[in-house]
Design a protein around this motif. Structure first.
Motif, PDB file in Angstrom:
ATOM      1  N   ILE A 109       0.415  -1.333  -0.457  1.00 36.43           N
ATOM      2  CA  ILE A 109      -0.056   0.339   0.216  1.00 36.43           C
ATOM      3  C   ILE A 109       0.726   1.197  -0.005  1.00 36.43           C
ATOM      4  CG2 ILE A 109      -2.068   0.959   1.080  1.00 36.43           C
ATOM      5  CD1 ILE A 109      -3.049  -0.860   2.212  1.00 36.43           C
ATOM      6  N   SER A 110       0.705   2.333  -0.723  1.00 40.57           N
ATOM      7  CA  SER A 110       1.422   3.747  -1.031  1.00 40.57           C
ATOM      8  C   SER A 110       0.185   4.811  -0.385  1.00 40.57           C
ATOM      9  CB  SER A 110       2.008   4.201  -1.872  1.00 40.57           C
ATOM     10  OG  SER A 110       0.897   4.095  -3.540  1.00 40.57           O
ATOM     11  N   VAL A 111       0.440   5.716   0.146  1.00 42.77           N
ATOM     12  CA  VAL A 111      -0.160   7.125   0.743  1.00 42.77           C
ATOM     13  C   VAL A 111       0.156   8.410   0.072  1.00 42.77           C
ATOM     14  CG1 VAL A 111      -1.295   7.839   2.714  1.00 42.77           C
ATOM     15  CG2 VAL A 111      -1.296   5.247   2.264  1.00 42.77           C
ATOM     16  N   GLU A 112      -0.796   9.197  -0.282  1.00 42.79           N
ATOM     17  CA  GLU A 112      -0.105  10.095  -1.199  1.00 42.79           C
ATOM     18  C   GLU A 112      -1.076  11.095  -0.311  1.00 42.79           C
ATOM     19  OE1 GLU A 112       0.832  10.539  -5.363  1.00 42.79           O
ATOM     20  OE2 GLU A 112       1.906   8.486  -5.462  1.00 42.79           O
ATOM     21  N   SER A 113      -0.733  12.394   0.363  1.00 43.36           N
ATOM     22  CA  SER A 113      -1.598  12.792   1.349  1.00 43.36           C
ATOM     23  C   SER A 113      -0.794  13.781   0.953  1.00 43.36           C
ATOM     24  CB  SER A 113      -2.030  12.472   2.338  1.00 43.36           C
ATOM     25  OG  SER A 113      -2.997  13.107   2.354  1.00 43.36           O
ATOM     26  N   ALA A 114      -1.319  15.370   1.187  1.00 44.85           N
ATOM     27  CA  ALA A 114      -1.302  16.518   2.017  1.00 44.85           C
ATOM     28  C   ALA A 114      -1.745  17.396   2.015  1.00 44.85           C
ATOM     29  CB  ALA A 114       0.332  17.491   1.517  1.00 44.85           C
ATOM     30  N   PRO A 115      -2.186  18.349   3.246  1.00 50.36           N
ATOM     31  CA  PRO A 115      -3.045  19.482   3.703  1.00 50.36           C
ATOM     32  C   PRO A 115      -3.258  19.563   3.139  1.00 50.36           C
ATOM     33  CG  PRO A 115      -1.371  18.873   5.205  1.00 50.36           C
ATOM     34  CD  PRO A 115      -1.026  18.049   4.472  1.00 50.36           C
ATOM     35  N   ASN A 116      -4.854  20.320   2.444  1.00 52.54           N
ATOM     36  CA  ASN A 116      -5.602  20.541   0.950  1.00 52.54           C
ATOM     37  C   ASN A 116      -5.313  19.981   0.212  1.00 52.54           C
ATOM     38  OD1 ASN A 116      -6.836  22.520   3.957  1.00 52.54           O
ATOM     39  ND2 ASN A 116      -4.846  23.770   3.206  1.00 52.54           N
ATOM     40  N   ALA A 117      -4.421  18.964  -0.036  1.00 48.74           N
ATOM     41  CA  ALA A 117      -3.833  18.893  -1.113  1.00 48.74           C
ATOM     42  C   ALA A 117      -5.021  17.374  -1.590  1.00 48.74           C
ATOM     43  CB  ALA A 117      -2.571  18.182  -1.043  1.00 48.74           C
ATOM     44  N   GLY A 118      -5.634  16.968  -0.676  1.00 45.09           N
ATOM     45  CA  GLY A 118      -6.515  15.656  -1.230  1.00 45.09           C
ATOM     46  C   GLY A 118      -5.320  14.157  -0.745  1.00 45.09           C
ATOM     47  N   THR A 119      -6.307  13.249  -0.861  1.00 49.62           N
ATOM     48  CA  THR A 119      -5.210  11.927  -0.065  1.00 49.62           C
ATOM     49  C   THR A 119      -5.504  10.428  -1.630  1.00 49.62           C
ATOM     50  OG1 THR A 119      -5.413  12.398   1.702  1.00 49.62           O
ATOM     51  CG2 THR A 119      -5.381   9.905   1.380  1.00 49.62           C
ATOM     52  N   THR A 120      -4.509  10.165  -2.070  1.00 55.03           N
ATOM     53  CA  THR A 120      -4.237   8.972  -2.981  1.00 55.03           C
ATOM     54  C   THR A 120      -4.149   7.379  -2.220  1.00 55.03           C
ATOM     55  OG1 THR A 120      -4.481  10.277  -4.965  1.00 55.03           O
ATOM     56  CG2 THR A 120      -3.865   7.598  -5.265  1.00 55.03           C
ATOM     57  N   ILE A 121      -4.556   6.539  -1.937  1.00 59.79           N
ATOM     58  CA  ILE A 121      -4.103   5.209  -1.455  1.00 59.79           C
ATOM     59  C   ILE A 121      -4.131   4.192  -3.313  1.00 59.79           C
ATOM     60  CG2 ILE A 121      -4.822   4.276   0.517  1.00 59.79           C
ATOM     61  CD1 ILE A 121      -5.866   5.696   1.764  1.00 59.79           C
ATOM     62  N   SER A 122      -3.470   3.545  -2.371  1.00 62.06           N
ATOM     63  CA  SER A 122      -3.156   3.108  -4.216  1.00 62.06           C
ATOM     64  C   SER A 122      -2.975   1.550  -3.072  1.00 62.06           C
ATOM     65  CB  SER A 122      -2.282   3.113  -5.190  1.00 62.06           C
ATOM     66  OG  SER A 122      -2.502   4.446  -5.634  1.00 62.06           O
ATOM     67  N   LEU A 123      -3.541   0.541  -4.188  1.00 62.82           N
ATOM     68  CA  LEU A 123      -3.583  -1.082  -3.169  1.00 62.82           C
ATOM     69  C   LEU A 123      -2.889  -1.521  -4.627  1.00 62.82           C
ATOM     70  CD1 LEU A 123      -5.368  -0.357  -1.277  1.00 62.82           C
ATOM     71  CD2 LEU A 123      -6.448  -2.273  -1.551  1.00 62.82           C
ATOM     72  N   TYR A 124      -1.667  -2.319  -4.106  1.00 67.31           N
ATOM     73  CA  TYR A 124      -0.763  -3.283  -5.233  1.00 67.31           C
ATOM     74  C   TYR A 124      -0.533  -4.341  -5.026  1.00 67.31           C
ATOM     75  CZ  TYR A 124       1.396   1.680  -7.218  1.00 67.31           C
ATOM     76  OH  TYR A 124       1.720   2.398  -7.820  1.00 67.31           O
ATOM     77  N   LEU A 125      -1.342  -5.410  -5.715  1.00 69.65           N
ATOM     78  CA  LEU A 125      -1.688  -6.467  -5.395  1.00 69.65           C
ATOM     79  C   LEU A 125      -0.680  -7.473  -6.831  1.00 69.65           C
ATOM     80  CD1 LEU A 125      -6.086  -6.215  -5.182  1.00 69.65           C
ATOM     81  CD2 LEU A 125      -3.798  -6.888  -2.967  1.00 69.65           C
ATOM     82  N   PRO A 126       0.104  -8.684  -6.253  1.00 68.58           N
ATOM     83  CA  PRO A 126       0.147  -9.536  -6.921  1.00 68.58           C
ATOM     84  C   PRO A 126      -0.626  -9.676  -8.393  1.00 68.58           C
ATOM     85  CG  PRO A 126       0.809 -10.590  -5.430  1.00 68.58           C
ATOM     86  CD  PRO A 126      -0.189  -8.984  -4.516  1.00 68.58           C
ATOM     87  N   ARG A 127      -0.143 -10.016  -9.241  1.00 65.18           N
ATOM     88  CA  ARG A 127      -0.591 -10.672 -10.764  1.00 65.18           C
ATOM     89  C   ARG A 127      -0.769 -12.221 -10.262  1.00 65.18           C
ATOM     90  NH1 ARG A 127      -0.200  -7.342 -15.553  1.00 65.18           N
ATOM     91  NH2 ARG A 127      -1.145  -9.511 -16.697  1.00 65.18           N
ATOM     92  N   ALA A 128      -1.984 -12.484 -11.208  1.00 66.12           N
ATOM     93  CA  ALA A 128      -2.324 -14.062 -10.192  1.00 66.12           C
ATOM     94  C   ALA A 128      -0.891 -15.128 -11.586  1.00 66.12           C
ATOM     95  CB  ALA A 128      -3.962 -13.623 -10.770  1.00 66.12           C
ATOM     96  N   ASN A 129       0.227 -14.529 -12.122  1.00 69.06           N
ATOM     97  CA  ASN A 129       0.566 -15.420 -13.275  1.00 69.06           C
ATOM     98  C   ASN A 129       2.065 -14.852 -12.349  1.00 69.06           C
ATOM     99  OD1 ASN A 129       1.080 -13.086 -14.086  1.00 69.06           O
ATOM    100  ND2 ASN A 129       1.103 -13.391 -15.916  1.00 69.06           N
ATOM    101  N   GLN A 130       2.689 -13.916 -10.998  1.00 71.50           N
ATOM    102  CA  GLN A 130       3.493 -13.757 -10.831  1.00 71.50           C
ATOM    103  C   GLN A 130       4.176 -15.187 -10.197  1.00 71.50           C
ATOM    104  OE1 GLN A 130       2.897 -10.611  -9.220  1.00 71.50           O
ATOM    105  NE2 GLN A 130       4.943 -10.115  -8.422  1.00 71.50           N
ATOM    106  N   GLU A 131       5.904 -15.056 -10.245  1.00 65.57           N
ATOM    107  CA  GLU A 131       6.327 -16.372  -9.602  1.00 65.57           C
ATOM    108  C   GLU A 131       5.583 -16.691  -7.621  1.00 65.57           C
ATOM    109  OE1 GLU A 131       7.915 -18.265 -10.244  1.00 65.57           O
ATOM    110  OE2 GLU A 131       7.572 -17.480 -12.656  1.00 65.57           O
TER     111      GLU A 131
END
Length: 237
Positions: free
Chosen positions: A76-98
């Motif tokens: 999970i990554s989080v990008e946020s700052a006062p008065n600039a909104g928030t973006t939370i990104s979930l990175y899930l491994p692809r099914a064909n990954q090792e």
């Protein structure tokens, strides 16, 4: 405004801190709200942490998300700052990954774990779920009980647990101290770890101030992992 985006991405290992190179499905949720200060942003995945008023939130929602994502080998990554909104990104491994081992972060590798059996006892359903996800992510095999009475029934039918991890303050039945003593009567080798945010008076009333190890709420993921590993590796005296 709220924006939700899902897409396939290929990371080179530097795009997201701690996330190794590979193919992922990224699920991002962005808003244009007031954002978060760095102090709040750094703590949002801590169990029990909340900026809401007392009684308005448990502080478990985002920590549950974190536990589920990590249990799935994701990040999970989080990008946020006062008065600039928030973006939370979930990175899930692809099914064909090792193999899943390839997507473990240095942080996860640094957290000790094991394969021992743990009986987890907690009367708060939300907390039971999030702590169970934590313990499972460490590799432990978990059995759940919602109160002391249920836990004793489980112990009577199955004494193969390596550790009992129980809340102290539980109404309508044995509290954590009483449960721990019953567990020890049934299996003298079982390890005990108790937890609560209000343990002092209860332990004193039961003459158990130094009888069992305690981890105080709120506890962090790394702290819990270390305490469990230390107890399970400790030789019986």
């Amino acid at each position: 405004m709220l924006e939700i985006e899902a897409r396939n991405v290929v990371l080179d290992g530097e795009a997201v801190a701690g996330c190794p190179a590979g193919s992922y499905v990224r699920l991002s949720v962005s808003d244009t709200g007031q954002g978060m200060s760095p102090e709040v942003r750094d703590r949002i995945f801590e169990p029990f942490f909340t900026t809401k008023e007392v009684g308005k939130g448990t502080g478990l929602g985002l920590s549950m998300v974190y536990g589920f994502v990590r249990q799935s080998g994701g990040y999970i990554s989080v990008e946020s700052a006062p008065n600039a909104g928030t973006t939370i990104s979930l990175y899930l491994p692809r099914a064909n990954q090792e193999a899943r081992d390839e997507v473990e972060t240095e942080q996860t590798r640094a957290m000790p774990g094991g394969s021992e059996r743990i009986l987890l006892v907690e009367d708060n359903e939300d907390l039971l779920e999030v702590v169970s996800a934590m313990l499972t992510s460490f590799g432990y095999r978990i059995r759940l009980a919602h109160n002391g009475t249920e836990a004793i029934r489980i112990l009577d039918s199955d004494q193969g647990f390596d550790l009992l991890f129980s809340d102290v303050v539980m109404p309508n039945g044995p509290n954590g101290v009483e449960l721990a003593r019953e567990a020890k009567r049934r299996n003298s080798r079982i390890k005990i770890l108790l937890t609560s945010g209000y343990v002092g008076d209860v332990l004193a009333r039961h003459g158990a101030t130094d009888e069992f190890p305690i981890i105080h709420k709120p506890f962090g993921v790394a702290e819990l992992a270390q305490r469990l590993h230390s107890l399970l590796q400790k030789e019986d005296s």
